[in-house]
Write a protein that holds these residues in place. Sequence first.
Motif, PDB file in Angstrom:
ATOM      1  N   SER A 176      -3.380   5.211   1.851  1.00  0.00           N
ATOM      2  CA  SER A 176      -3.254   4.169   2.874  1.00  0.00           C
ATOM      3  C   SER A 176      -2.757   2.860   2.277  1.00  0.00           C
ATOM      4  O   SER A 176      -1.883   2.194   2.833  1.00  0.00           O
ATOM      5  CB  SER A 176      -4.607   3.946   3.569  1.00  0.00           C
ATOM      6  OG  SER A 176      -5.001   5.099   4.268  1.00  0.00           O
ATOM      7  N   VAL A 177      -3.312   2.484   1.122  1.00  0.00           N
ATOM      8  CA  VAL A 177      -2.869   1.252   0.443  1.00  0.00           C
ATOM      9  C   VAL A 177      -1.407   1.391   0.033  1.00  0.00           C
ATOM     10  O   VAL A 177      -0.605   0.462   0.208  1.00  0.00           O
ATOM     11  CB  VAL A 177      -3.751   0.964  -0.799  1.00  0.00           C
ATOM     12  CG1 VAL A 177      -3.169  -0.197  -1.606  1.00  0.00           C
ATOM     13  CG2 VAL A 177      -5.172   0.639  -0.375  1.00  0.00           C
ATOM     14  N   ALA A 178      -1.041   2.551  -0.477  1.00  0.00           N
ATOM     15  CA  ALA A 178       0.349   2.793  -0.870  1.00  0.00           C
ATOM     16  C   ALA A 178       1.272   2.679   0.338  1.00  0.00           C
ATOM     17  O   ALA A 178       2.385   2.156   0.245  1.00  0.00           O
ATOM     18  CB  ALA A 178       0.485   4.178  -1.501  1.00  0.00           C
ATOM     19  N   GLY A 179       0.805   3.144   1.498  1.00  0.00           N
ATOM     20  CA  GLY A 179       1.591   3.046   2.726  1.00  0.00           C
ATOM     21  C   GLY A 179       1.813   1.609   3.155  1.00  0.00           C
ATOM     22  O   GLY A 179       2.903   1.243   3.607  1.00  0.00           O
ATOM     23  N   ILE A 180       0.798   0.775   3.016  1.00  0.00           N
ATOM     24  CA  ILE A 180       0.913  -0.642   3.398  1.00  0.00           C
ATOM     25  C   ILE A 180       1.921  -1.361   2.500  1.00  0.00           C
ATOM     26  O   ILE A 180       2.801  -2.085   2.985  1.00  0.00           O
ATOM     27  CB  ILE A 180      -0.468  -1.338   3.302  1.00  0.00           C
ATOM     28  CG1 ILE A 180      -1.413  -0.784   4.379  1.00  0.00           C
ATOM     29  CG2 ILE A 180      -0.324  -2.859   3.459  1.00  0.00           C
ATOM     30  CD1 ILE A 180      -2.851  -1.235   4.218  1.00  0.00           C
ATOM     31  N   VAL A 181       1.801  -1.149   1.183  1.00  0.00           N
ATOM     32  CA  VAL A 181       2.721  -1.786   0.234  1.00  0.00           C
ATOM     33  C   VAL A 181       4.157  -1.343   0.515  1.00  0.00           C
ATOM     34  O   VAL A 181       5.093  -2.152   0.536  1.00  0.00           O
ATOM     35  CB  VAL A 181       2.334  -1.421  -1.224  1.00  0.00           C
ATOM     36  CG1 VAL A 181       3.395  -1.918  -2.200  1.00  0.00           C
ATOM     37  CG2 VAL A 181       0.976  -2.021  -1.573  1.00  0.00           C
ATOM     38  N   THR A 182       4.330  -0.057   0.761  1.00  0.00           N
ATOM     39  CA  THR A 182       5.658   0.503   1.032  1.00  0.00           C
ATOM     40  C   THR A 182       6.270  -0.094   2.284  1.00  0.00           C
ATOM     41  O   THR A 182       7.452  -0.453   2.308  1.00  0.00           O
ATOM     42  CB  THR A 182       5.561   2.037   1.188  1.00  0.00           C
ATOM     43  OG1 THR A 182       5.014   2.586  -0.010  1.00  0.00           O
ATOM     44  CG2 THR A 182       6.930   2.650   1.441  1.00  0.00           C
ATOM     45  N   THR A 183       5.479  -0.211   3.330  1.00  0.00           N
ATOM     46  CA  THR A 183       5.972  -0.748   4.609  1.00  0.00           C
ATOM     47  C   THR A 183       6.465  -2.181   4.465  1.00  0.00           C
ATOM     48  O   THR A 183       7.570  -2.516   4.902  1.00  0.00           O
ATOM     49  CB  THR A 183       4.861  -0.698   5.678  1.00  0.00           C
ATOM     50  OG1 THR A 183       4.491   0.662   5.900  1.00  0.00           O
ATOM     51  CG2 THR A 183       5.342  -1.302   6.987  1.00  0.00           C
ATOM     52  N   LEU A 184       5.659  -3.028   3.873  1.00  0.00           N
ATOM     53  CA  LEU A 184       6.023  -4.443   3.738  1.00  0.00           C
ATOM     54  C   LEU A 184       7.271  -4.623   2.871  1.00  0.00           C
ATOM     55  O   LEU A 184       8.095  -5.501   3.132  1.00  0.00           O
ATOM     56  CB  LEU A 184       4.856  -5.227   3.150  1.00  0.00           C
ATOM     57  CG  LEU A 184       3.589  -5.287   4.019  1.00  0.00           C
ATOM     58  CD1 LEU A 184       2.461  -5.997   3.288  1.00  0.00           C
ATOM     59  CD2 LEU A 184       3.877  -5.987   5.352  1.00  0.00           C
ATOM     60  N   ALA A 185       7.412  -3.773   1.865  1.00  0.00           N
ATOM     61  CA  ALA A 185       8.537  -3.913   0.924  1.00  0.00           C
ATOM     62  C   ALA A 185       9.851  -3.370   1.477  1.00  0.00           C
ATOM     63  O   ALA A 185      10.925  -3.857   1.125  1.00  0.00           O
ATOM     64  CB  ALA A 185       8.207  -3.223  -0.399  1.00  0.00           C
ATOM     65  N   THR A 186       9.777  -2.375   2.358  1.00  0.00           N
ATOM     66  CA  THR A 186      11.004  -1.683   2.789  1.00  0.00           C
ATOM     67  C   THR A 186      11.340  -1.864   4.264  1.00  0.00           C
ATOM     68  O   THR A 186      12.300  -1.265   4.750  1.00  0.00           O
ATOM     69  CB  THR A 186      10.891  -0.173   2.505  1.00  0.00           C
ATOM     70  OG1 THR A 186       9.810   0.382   3.294  1.00  0.00           O
ATOM     71  CG2 THR A 186      10.613   0.093   1.030  1.00  0.00           C
TER      72      THR A 186
END
Length: 296
Positions: free
Chosen positions: A210-220
């Motif tokens: 879930s944390v990885a998903g949040i970081v990915t979303t904001l960055a891409t």
Amino acid sequence: MSHEANTPAIVSLSAGGIAGAIEAFATYPFEFAKTRVQLRQQKGVPTPKNPFKVVAGVYRSEGLPALYKGCSTLVIGSVGKDGIRFLSFDTIKNQFKDPETGTLSPLRNLAAGMMSGVVASVTAVTPTERVKTALIDDARNEKRYRNMTHCIKTILREDGFLGLYRGFAGTTLKQAGATAFRMGTYNILKDYEKRRDIKQTTATNFANGSVAGIVTTLATQPFDTIKTRCQSARGASTVEAFRSIVADYGVTGFWKGTTMRLGRTVFSGGILFTTYEWAAAILNPLVLPKEERLRG
């Protein structure tokens, strides 16, 4: 995607495909809402930021089937995308490992993720995203596509094979960045936990994903917004999509649909990793004994 290096290729491919299909179906209404928001809206009409409001509004006005318009395309694409992504990451990761220590540095980890994202975009993601986005866009306007097959045939007839690759640049940039950030973040968290003897359970895998998903979303997110504009029913070039977003909303428009996408990625990251580990745990015992016999 931080599974063991000795996982057989068929397990990586199969477990990744199963995880991708389950994740795509379970979180599709959020993907639908995000795509609706990113497509061109009427001037002066405020765009809802709450994904649940968008989902509820579409459900009230268009019914439950509308929320899953284009879902079959995404599910099929996710089977290929995540199967290829897990498999290619394993393959590339093994090539990038330090020959002496057998470890993978954070930078090489990101590079392996980026390369596997490009492979997934070329082989599966761009065509399926194009069809899914066109179906969602068409459902709110012309309604000329009867189903996924009719949509594909229409695109091929009107734009040729390359019509399925509209938005390729934005999609590939998004996939390269998303895969790198998702794998990188997940593996950093897992390494951190291992150093502190934190047990790896379904709960920790879900939280890390879930944390990885949040970081990915904001960055891409900017790449995702450009990609969606390119892949609308009418289609647009990457430059046209970029200009239309700036004209409609300014620079902040590139993060249009972020809340919607976060609503999905918080769950999708957790579902993807935990489902993969579950599927791999079932498949590994079925495959490994056979391979060991062959080696013997």
